[in-house]
Design a protein around this motif. Sequence first.
Motif, PDB file in Angstrom:
ATOM      1  N   ALA A 267       0.833  -1.205   0.000  1.00 40.89           N
ATOM      2  CA  ALA A 267       0.000   0.000   0.000  1.00 40.89           C
ATOM      3  C   ALA A 267       0.871   1.261   0.000  1.00 40.89           C
ATOM      4  N   LEU A 268       1.938   1.282   0.810  1.00 43.30           N
ATOM      5  CA  LEU A 268       2.830   2.442   0.853  1.00 43.30           C
ATOM      6  C   LEU A 268       3.562   2.641  -0.476  1.00 43.30           C
ATOM      7  N   THR A 269       3.951   1.537  -1.120  1.00 47.78           N
ATOM      8  CA  THR A 269       4.619   1.626  -2.422  1.00 47.78           C
ATOM      9  C   THR A 269       3.678   2.219  -3.461  1.00 47.78           C
ATOM     10  N   LEU A 270       2.436   1.750  -3.484  1.00 53.79           N
ATOM     11  CA  LEU A 270       1.456   2.287  -4.435  1.00 53.79           C
ATOM     12  C   LEU A 270       1.199   3.772  -4.184  1.00 53.79           C
ATOM     13  N   LEU A 271       1.087   4.171  -2.940  1.00 55.18           N
ATOM     14  CA  LEU A 271       0.909   5.589  -2.609  1.00 55.18           C
ATOM     15  C   LEU A 271       2.109   6.419  -3.066  1.00 55.18           C
ATOM     16  N   GLY A 272       3.292   5.871  -2.898  1.00 55.01           N
ATOM     17  CA  GLY A 272       4.507   6.566  -3.342  1.00 55.01           C
ATOM     18  C   GLY A 272       4.538   6.748  -4.848  1.00 55.01           C
ATOM     19  N   LEU A 273       4.145   5.709  -5.598  1.00 55.64           N
ATOM     20  CA  LEU A 273       4.113   5.807  -7.059  1.00 55.64           C
ATOM     21  C   LEU A 273       3.101   6.844  -7.527  1.00 55.64           C
ATOM     22  N   VAL A 274       1.925   6.828  -6.938  1.00 59.98           N
ATOM     23  CA  VAL A 274       0.913   7.817  -7.302  1.00 59.98           C
ATOM     24  C   VAL A 274       1.416   9.226  -6.977  1.00 59.98           C
ATOM     25  N   GLY A 275       2.038   9.398  -5.837  1.00 55.26           N
ATOM     26  CA  GLY A 275       2.585  10.706  -5.457  1.00 55.26           C
ATOM     27  C   GLY A 275       3.656  11.184  -6.422  1.00 55.26           C
ATOM     28  N   THR A 276       4.460  10.270  -6.931  1.00 51.03           N
ATOM     29  CA  THR A 276       5.506  10.629  -7.891  1.00 51.03           C
ATOM     30  C   THR A 276       4.894  11.171  -9.177  1.00 51.03           C
ATOM     31  N   PHE A 277       3.876  10.505  -9.694  1.00 45.46           N
ATOM     32  CA  PHE A 277       3.234  10.964 -10.934  1.00 45.46           C
ATOM     33  C   PHE A 277       2.531  12.302 -10.734  1.00 45.46           C
ATOM     34  N   VAL A 278       1.821  12.441  -9.636  1.00 44.17           N
ATOM     35  CA  VAL A 278       1.110  13.690  -9.366  1.00 44.17           C
ATOM     36  C   VAL A 278       2.108  14.830  -9.158  1.00 44.17           C
ATOM     37  N   GLY A 279       3.152  14.595  -8.388  1.00 42.99           N
ATOM     38  CA  GLY A 279       4.173  15.626  -8.144  1.00 42.99           C
ATOM     39  C   GLY A 279       4.883  16.027  -9.419  1.00 42.99           C
ATOM     40  N   GLY A 280       5.227  15.057 -10.268  1.00 42.71           N
ATOM     41  CA  GLY A 280       5.884  15.361 -11.540  1.00 42.71           C
ATOM     42  C   GLY A 280       5.010  16.220 -12.432  1.00 42.71           C
ATOM     43  N   LYS A 281       3.742  15.903 -12.496  1.00 34.84           N
ATOM     44  CA  LYS A 281       2.804  16.688 -13.317  1.00 34.84           C
ATOM     45  C   LYS A 281       2.672  18.108 -12.754  1.00 34.84           C
ATOM     46  N   PHE A 282       2.651  18.244 -11.451  1.00 34.21           N
ATOM     47  CA  PHE A 282       2.563  19.567 -10.818  1.00 34.21           C
ATOM     48  C   PHE A 282       3.763  20.429 -11.195  1.00 34.21           C
ATOM     49  N   PHE A 283       4.968  19.863 -11.130  1.00 30.10           N
ATOM     50  CA  PHE A 283       6.161  20.634 -11.453  1.00 30.10           C
ATOM     51  C   PHE A 283       6.217  20.991 -12.937  1.00 30.10           C
ATOM     52  N   ASP A 284       5.716  20.108 -13.805  1.00 30.12           N
ATOM     53  CA  ASP A 284       5.644  20.429 -15.231  1.00 30.12           C
ATOM     54  C   ASP A 284       4.705  21.608 -15.464  1.00 30.12           C
ATOM     55  N   MET A 285       3.563  21.593 -14.808  1.00 33.61           N
ATOM     56  CA  MET A 285       2.600  22.683 -14.956  1.00 33.61           C
ATOM     57  C   MET A 285       3.167  23.988 -14.396  1.00 33.61           C
ATOM     58  N   GLN A 286       3.913  23.909 -13.310  1.00 37.84           N
ATOM     59  CA  GLN A 286       4.522  25.099 -12.731  1.00 37.84           C
ATOM     60  C   GLN A 286       5.535  25.703 -13.706  1.00 37.84           C
ATOM     61  N   TYR A 287       6.349  24.873 -14.338  1.00 35.59           N
ATOM     62  CA  TYR A 287       7.329  25.355 -15.304  1.00 35.59           C
ATOM     63  C   TYR A 287       6.630  26.021 -16.493  1.00 35.59           C
ATOM     64  N   GLU A 288       5.572  25.372 -17.014  1.00 34.12           N
ATOM     65  CA  GLU A 288       4.833  25.956 -18.134  1.00 34.12           C
ATOM     66  C   GLU A 288       4.271  27.325 -17.763  1.00 34.12           C
ATOM     67  N   GLY A 289       3.777  27.465 -16.549  1.00 32.55           N
ATOM     68  CA  GLY A 289       3.262  28.752 -16.084  1.00 32.55           C
ATOM     69  C   GLY A 289       4.362  29.804 -16.014  1.00 32.55           C
TER      70      GLY A 289
END
Length: 161
Positions: A29-51
Amino acid sequence: MIKNNDVETILNNLAKNQKGFSLIEILIALTLLGLVGTFVGGKFFDMQYEGQVKATKIQMDQFSARLKEYRRKCYSYPTTEQGLDALTAKPTGGRECKDYPPNGFLDGELPLDPWQNDYLFESDGRNFNIISLGQDGMEGGEEKDKDIYYKKPAGGEDQAE
């Protein structure tokens, strides 16, 4: 009426029938949460850079409008030596501008780019270009470290999208 012994029996039976999560289930469960957090965090930083890139281009457009006003009143763009500072204070060197407004062309100080660096300005008096050194603050670079140009340099790479 329920007796004390009945309540204790019910609680003991519930305790015996309940099972906890095993260590492996918790780790999965912790591994799955970590993977989801990685994808969400990566997308957030991409959107921040585009802004940040979009904000840079908007600031460059605003500089361009002020520079065109400068040219209308002073008959040429500021030189590279005069820089963008010519928009906030009357230049002391180079070609004199007799119609320079008392408060300049921009109120206050020149804004920094979204990465808190000064914009670079290149001009021969007839043409100009405004450059942000991007995320890394150094000339050149690739991908997110690529410089952002108001006008694409001759023979150069495309500006950051």
